[in-house]
Design an enzyme around this catalytic site. Structure first.
Site, PDB file in Angstrom:
ATOM      1  N   ARG A 192      -5.536   5.790  -7.560  1.00  0.00           N
ATOM      2  CA  ARG A 192      -5.288   7.237  -7.603  1.00  0.00           C
ATOM      3  C   ARG A 192      -5.229   7.724  -9.050  1.00  0.00           C
ATOM      4  O   ARG A 192      -5.787   8.775  -9.389  1.00  0.00           O
ATOM      5  CB  ARG A 192      -4.003   7.555  -6.850  1.00  0.00           C
ATOM      6  CG  ARG A 192      -4.076   7.209  -5.370  1.00  0.00           C
ATOM      7  CD  ARG A 192      -2.706   7.209  -4.724  1.00  0.00           C
ATOM      8  NE  ARG A 192      -2.100   8.550  -4.729  1.00  0.00           N
ATOM      9  CZ  ARG A 192      -0.836   8.773  -4.363  1.00  0.00           C
ATOM     10  NH1 ARG A 192      -0.047   7.762  -4.000  1.00  0.00           N
ATOM     11  NH2 ARG A 192      -0.368  10.005  -4.383  1.00  0.00           N
TER      12      ARG A 192
ATOM     13  N   LEU B 253       0.876  -1.171   0.000  1.00  0.00           N
ATOM     14  CA  LEU B 253       0.000   0.000   0.000  1.00  0.00           C
ATOM     15  C   LEU B 253       0.911   1.219   0.000  1.00  0.00           C
ATOM     16  O   LEU B 253       1.979   1.201   0.603  1.00  0.00           O
ATOM     17  CB  LEU B 253      -0.898   0.033   1.244  1.00  0.00           C
ATOM     18  CG  LEU B 253      -1.947  -1.076   1.393  1.00  0.00           C
ATOM     19  CD1 LEU B 253      -2.709  -0.883   2.700  1.00  0.00           C
ATOM     20  CD2 LEU B 253      -2.902  -1.089   0.226  1.00  0.00           C
ATOM     21  N   ASP B 254       0.488   2.293  -0.683  1.00  0.00           N
ATOM     22  CA  ASP B 254       1.257   3.522  -0.626  1.00  0.00           C
ATOM     23  C   ASP B 254       1.442   3.949   0.832  1.00  0.00           C
ATOM     24  O   ASP B 254       0.599   3.668   1.690  1.00  0.00           O
ATOM     25  CB  ASP B 254       0.538   4.642  -1.384  1.00  0.00           C
ATOM     26  CG  ASP B 254       0.441   4.365  -2.873  1.00  0.00           C
ATOM     27  OD1 ASP B 254       1.247   3.557  -3.375  1.00  0.00           O
ATOM     28  OD2 ASP B 254      -0.438   4.949  -3.525  1.00  0.00           O
ATOM     29  N   LYS B 255       2.512   4.660   1.092  1.00  0.00           N
ATOM     30  CA  LYS B 255       2.818   5.091   2.454  1.00  0.00           C
ATOM     31  C   LYS B 255       1.634   5.786   3.114  1.00  0.00           C
ATOM     32  O   LYS B 255       1.313   5.510   4.275  1.00  0.00           O
ATOM     33  CB  LYS B 255       4.037   6.028   2.433  1.00  0.00           C
ATOM     34  CG  LYS B 255       4.433   6.565   3.803  1.00  0.00           C
ATOM     35  CD  LYS B 255       5.643   7.476   3.710  1.00  0.00           C
ATOM     36  CE  LYS B 255       6.007   8.054   5.071  1.00  0.00           C
ATOM     37  NZ  LYS B 255       7.187   8.953   5.013  1.00  0.00           N
TER      38      LYS B 255
ATOM     39  N   THR C 197      -1.555   5.607   2.262  1.00  0.00           N
ATOM     40  CA  THR C 197      -2.819   4.880   2.139  1.00  0.00           C
ATOM     41  C   THR C 197      -2.914   3.914   3.311  1.00  0.00           C
ATOM     42  O   THR C 197      -1.972   3.169   3.591  1.00  0.00           O
ATOM     43  CB  THR C 197      -2.897   4.103   0.819  1.00  0.00           C
ATOM     44  OG1 THR C 197      -2.867   5.026  -0.274  1.00  0.00           O
ATOM     45  CG2 THR C 197      -4.168   3.271   0.734  1.00  0.00           C
TER      46      THR C 197
END
Length: 337
Positions: free
Chosen positions: A262, A156-158, A160
């Site tokens: 996104r 997961l993105d930092k 998110t």
């Protein structure tokens, strides 16, 4: 504008242990631009981001005076840059609290908070999920991901938040990787978006790859890149019905490309609120005020559902968590528009 030879470590008593010292002369005709940009152009081996980090750590000085403001104008003179040695490649265990949703001898499922990177990387060597898992799981964490990413099957993105699974054994890692590769994983995200995608329910099917204009961003591409498929549904629209100011959107991933949701929401003209990379313009004033009041300082995106068949036991598992406080507070405020 020239860079001097690297200085021996023992010539600078203030340098961190093992650091290299660079001297860069900025001539008058090269001064005047942003400091970080000017120094990065002069020091070919240091990126602008690296220069910014060194400035923040007080490791760059002009005529002996430490500098910290990356956006300041570069002045002519002799700059000294102290470059610490690379951080160890092997992550260190850290006693970071984890919200564990499920754990057995083979795998662990956690609810990752926003602000925690999945694994170490440039500028994020500590405080990551991998550091926390190494402390929590000890030697049981799968090594297939390599020394920097043990146990990591997906990311997961930092910024998110949400549900992630990590492997504790190599067999589980192989099995989970096969499920992800076959798209045999149930993944649903909750996004709060600027406006609402139109139509309110549909599928975005594109190719996603690195942006030609900014290599740090992903973009929808015509021919290159990789297939990316997102199924979405507007669960609630906020503001005027004929022209919503914001929306809560459920996004089900069929593929899992970098920044996929996104990019796809931005492609539909409804980027995630608070997204610093793909936001493409400010939301309406009432939405901006709601974001500020809720304290949202990231993209409003949460991995709410993760479902899969246990690769070892064959048990069907499904985990669901609600968005964290910043998104819940923002949604409550949006519902009052």
């Amino acid at each position: 504008m020239t860079a001097a030879d690297t200085l021996p470590d023992d010539e600078d008593d203030d340098a961190p242990a093992g650091a290299l010292a660079l001297e860069i002369e900025i001539a008058a005709d090269a001064a005047g631009g942003r400091l970080d940009k000017t120094l990065a152009e002069a020091a070919a081996d240091l990126s602008r981001a690296r220069i910014q980090a060194l400035l923040a750590d007080g490791l760059i000085s002009l005529e002996g005076v430490p500098l910290s403001d990356a956006s300041a104008k570069a002045r002519p003179g002799l700059y000294r840059i102290l470059v610490p040695p690379p951080a160890p490649a092997i992550p260190e265990p850290e006693a970071i609290p984890l919200t564990v949703l499920y754990e057995d001898a083979h795998l662990i499922v956690i609810d990752k908070p926003a602000g925690m990177a999945a694994h170490p990387g440039p500028g994020t060597e500590r405080g990551t999920l991998v550091n926390a898992l190494l402390h929590h799981c000890g030697d049981s964490l799968s090594g297939i991901g390599g020394v920097a990413r043990p146990g990591v099957v997906h990311r997961l993105d930092k910024d998110t938040s949400g549900v992630m699974v990590a492997a504790k054994t190599d067999a589980a890692h192989q099995g989970l990787s096969a499920l992800f590769a076959a798209h045999d994983i149930d993944r649903v995200y909750v996004a709060l978006t600027r406006g609402a995608p139109n139509p309110p329910k549909g599928t975005v099917e594109t190719r996603i790859g690195r942006s030609a204009s900014d290599r740090k961003k992903m973009a929808v591409l015509k021919s290159s890149g990789r297939e990316a498929i997102t199924h979405y549904r507007v669960e609630q629209a906020f503001g005027p019905q004929e022209r919503p100011l914001a929306a809560r959107v459920a996004c089900r991933l069929e593929t899992g490309r970098t920044h996929q949701i996104r990019v796809h929401m931005a492609h539909k003209g409804a980027p995630c609120l608070g997204d610093p990379t793909y936001g493409s313009g400010p939301p309406a004033l009432p939405v901006r005020e709601a974001i500020a009041a809720a304290g949202l300082a990231r993209q409003a995106l949460h991995a709410a559902v993760l479902g899969f068949v246990h690769p070892i036991t064959g048990e069907a598992l499904r985990f669901e968590t609600e968005p964290p406080a910043d998104m819940r507070d923002l949604e409550r405020r949006l519902a009052e528009l």
